[in-house]
Motif scaffolding. Structure first.
Motif, short mmCIF file in Angstrom:
data_model
loop_
_atom_site.label_atom_id
_atom_site.label_comp_id
_atom_site.label_asym_id
_atom_site.label_seq_id
_atom_site.Cartn_x
_atom_site.Cartn_y
_atom_site.Cartn_z
N THR A 20 45.19 15.86 119.51
CA THR A 20 44.73 14.74 118.57
C THR A 20 44.53 13.52 119.36
OG1 THR A 20 46.92 14.30 117.83
CG2 THR A 20 45.86 16.34 116.58
N LYS A 21 43.86 12.67 118.60
CA LYS A 21 43.89 11.27 119.08
C LYS A 21 44.82 10.25 118.92
CE LYS A 21 38.65 11.21 118.13
NZ LYS A 21 37.68 10.53 117.26
N LEU A 47 40.33 15.54 118.68
CA LEU A 47 39.70 15.43 119.93
C LEU A 47 38.75 16.44 120.13
CD1 LEU A 47 42.60 14.60 122.55
CD2 LEU A 47 41.09 13.00 121.64
N ASP A 107 37.97 12.22 112.87
CA ASP A 107 38.64 11.00 113.05
C ASP A 107 40.04 11.32 113.50
OD1 ASP A 107 39.80 12.27 111.11
OD2 ASP A 107 39.63 10.70 109.61
N THR A 108 40.50 12.67 113.77
CA THR A 108 41.71 12.97 114.16
C THR A 108 41.82 13.83 115.43
OG1 THR A 108 42.53 12.80 111.87
CG2 THR A 108 43.84 13.92 113.59
#
Length: 702
Positions: free
Chosen positions: A264-265, A324, A321-322
């Motif tokens: 996740t980012k 990768l 948005d979350t």
């Protein structure tokens, strides 16, 4: 320089789809070599319309009354009189026909030759004969084991002619048995349910293993394709063995391990992530090497989606948005005990490109994960590294298409990835008619992939729409594909079951016509009724569907389906057996179910119900045999194992002291002995065709 007729070399070129660059020949001496080269290079029109082919494909005058094998003059020349060139001609034409059918229905784009340009008809019938009439005849002949073939497949006459050519005896061309395997795999995918292949398909392959033992490429392909046939016919354990053999033959080394990374980012701490380390031993071709060098800069799949590799399908970006785009590994070495393995030198974030054949093997091993594991989240996590390892280096159009499809199936069950999964499926459907890659590339590794046909891919997209609640869009696709069973289910989801009944009755009574018959009627003078145009297997299926929809007349409809099919419809007997079982008529159920398993013994659910009916009649030996077949088809069927053990205990107690009235019978449906299985459940249980099972869940499709 003129080279003598080298049969093994030409056979290898046909099998691998690659013509040897240094092979020269004199076409005036060996015209069959020019035909073989055209076939390898994907140019099918010239070989199939050549004078030699048209002389071979001469129709007799009784086209409407006799099957193709009686009409064609394939046996006019005694088999022993054929020389090497004659056999190679027949084999090359069979390959051309099979690949023309696959190009039309699997890979695209459309073929530039039609059946009437291949077949030579007598003058008295030539003017009235049409491609649609020939295809309709071929569709009826391709029905097998009581299962109808898909009626909207384009140019099925190509597949039927390929089958007839491959059924001839071959003394010089050993690979004819291999091509028979490939034709059988294609044929199985046309049928609603898998059926038992002819025994000759497997027995003929045993000698080929020794013939190609010294060629890793060919031996790997042979094991892989044999495993795929076992996979299609639900023999999962045998399929897994052949997939492992294929990996050993090519020298592919792989292991599933863990490495530190982020998914996740916003992830702060590195956690252990699953990764598949793999390395090829086969030499990648120069063109693939060039693509591989480009793809080393495209480890991120978003870069591949930007079009830097133009001859493979578009890889859509996730844009979440979350999450990768793909796992970012922060460690260059695997963890734990795997750190000392033979693949410990590979960097999980930058692995070398794999040979396309090895990529096919990895995708097949991914199938094995699904086949031998439960359908839950852990299975999806275990399969994803296999798919990601292939997607990272796109080297072949068909292989990359299959990898993207598998990823879409896995992602369709997750909220954050379902949008990309649906859009990716739509993109794969849209790319089929395009010519963004050569025909040769699309067909080169197709036989080693479980790639679905165009209609199966579209139906899978429609099922994805159903899961998302977009029923109208799914209904539109199913109606266009004329998959009436799924159309009925869509109307049921819309709470309009009456519409489904009306559609089936309209089809049977001639008020609604399928597109195939509209085209046929428009091009030929056909005075017969609508019902006479339906082949028996398809009409029987419609009567079975009507029986599912009208429980009060179910027995009558199922029996009529059995009669119309000339006692060959396994679906009719499965449904009728379930009908009698639900009403406690166990002896009648046993009679029907035994007929059903005799027609198609691959369906474990039919064997299970037969075993339960035999238990109710206290026929312990028959119940034992039925549940034994269940566990041989699926060795992880816990309910069948439980029933089999209970039957053995009952047999032992019966022999010792006789049965007791108060003893419970083995478990039939997780309920008491007095519980009845509802007719609606049995209709649901028996009604799904194979295509529905294959895509019913995101895990089951892989």
């Amino acid at each position: 320089m003129t080279v003598a007729l080298n049969i093994p070399l030409i056979e290898k070129a046909l099998l691998t789809g690659s013509w040897p660059q240094d092979f020269q020949y004199d076409a005036s001496v060996y015209p069959v070599l020019e035909i073989a080269q055209d076939v390898v290079n994907g140019r099918f029109r010239a070989p199939l319309t050549s004078p030699a082919a048209r002389e071979l494909f001469q129709l007799g005058p009784n086209v409407n009354e006799q099957p193709f094998d009686s009409l064609l003059g394939l046996c006019q020349v005694p088999e022993k009189a054929l020389d090497e060139a004659g056999e190679l001609l027949r084999l090359s034409l069979a390959v051309a026909l099979l690949h023309a059918f696959l190009q039309t229905n699997w890979t695209g784009p459309d073929i530039d030759v039609k059946p009437l340009e291949i077949l030579t008809a007598p003058p008295e019938i030539a003017s009235s004969l049409t491609d649609a009439a020939l295809d309709q005849k071929a569709t009826a002949e391709l029905a097998y084991g009581g299962e109808p073939s898909y009626h909207l497949a384009r140019f099925p006459v190509f597949l039927r002619l390929a089958q007839l050519l491959l059924q001839q005896s071959y003394r010089f061309c050993a690979s004819a048995a291999w091509w028979k395997l490939r034709a059988e795999i294609t044929h199985q995918q046309l049928l609603d349910e898998p059926v038992v292949p002819p025994p000759s398909v497997f027995t003929a392959l045993e000698t080929l293993t020794g013939t190609y033992a010294s060629d890793p490429d060919l031996l790997g392909r042979l094991h892989l394709e044999t495993g795929l046939l076992h996979h299609i016919t639900t023999q999962d354990k045998s399929a897994a063995e052949y997939f492992v053999r294929a990996a050993r033959a090519t020298g592919l080394e792989y292991e599933l391990t863990g490495a530190l990374g982020k998914r996740t980012k916003f992830q702060q701490k590195d956690l252990s992530q699953l990764v598949l380390l793999a390395e090829s031993r086969l030499k990648i071709e120069d063109r693939s090497e060039k693509d591989a060098q480009n793809s080393t800069e495209l480890v991120d799949t978003q870069n591949a989606a930007e079009g830097k590799i133009s001859n493979v399908p578009e890889t859509l970006a996730l844009n979440d948005d979350t999450l990768l785009e793909q796992t970012q590994f922060t460690s260059s070495r695997p963890e734990g005990d795997q750190a000392d393995s033979r693949l410990s030198h590979l960097d999980p974030s930058s692995q070398p490109a794999l040979h396309p054949l090895d990529q096919c093997i990895l995708l097949s091993l991914c199938l094995n994960v699904r086949n031998t594991s439960p359908s839950h989240g852990l299975t999806a996590e275990q399969m994803s590294p296999y798919v990601a390892r292939v997607i990272t280096h796109p080297l072949n159009w068909s292989v990359h298409t299959m990898a993207l499809l598998l990823r879409s199936r896995l992602e369709s069950a997750r909220t954050r990835t379902v949008e990309r999964a649906t859009l990716q499926m739509q993109a794969l459907v849209d790319q089929m008619p395009t010519a963004d890659s050569s025909i040769t590339e699309r067909l080169q590794y197709l036989h080693g992939l479980p790639l679905p046909s165009k209609w199966e891919l579209e139906s899978e997209l429609a099922l994805q729409f159903l899961r998302l609640g977009v029923v109208r869009s799914a209904l539109e696709i199913f109606e266009r594909l004329e998959m009436w069973e799924e159309v009925v289910k869509c109307w049921g989801a819309l709470e309009r079951p009456d519409k489904g009944i009306a559609i089936v009755r309209d089809l049977l009574e001639g008020r609604r016509e399928e597109s195939e018959n509209v085209v046929s009627r428009g091009k030929t003078e056909v005075s017969a009724s609508r019902r006479s145009q339906l082949d028996a297997a398809r009409e029987a299926k419609l009567w079975c569907l009507l029986g599912d929809l009208e429980p009060e007349h179910a027995a009558e409809h199922y029996q009529r389906a059995w009669t119309i099919s000339r006692e060959t419809s396994g679906r009719a007997m499965r449904s009728l057996g379930g009908y009698h079982f639900a009403r406690g008529n166990f002896q009648e159920a046993i009679t029907c179910l035994r007929r059903a398993v005799k027609i198609n013994p691959l369906l474990g659910r039919t064997w299970f119900l037969l075993g339960c009916a035999c238990v109710r009649e206290e026929d312990w030996e028959s119940a034992r045999d039925a549940f034994s077949r269940c566990v041989s088809i699926d060795d992880e069927d816990g309910e069948s194992w439980n029933n089999l053990a209970s039957v053995y205990l009952r047999m032992q107690s019966t022999r010792a002291a006789g049965p007791k009235d108060d003893e419970r019978a083995p478990n039939e449906a997780d309920g008491d002995d007095d519980d009845e299985v509802s007719p609606s459940f049995l209709s649901f249980f028996f009604s799904f065709p194979r295509a529905w099972h294959r895509v019913a869940s995101p895990i089951a499709t892989c």
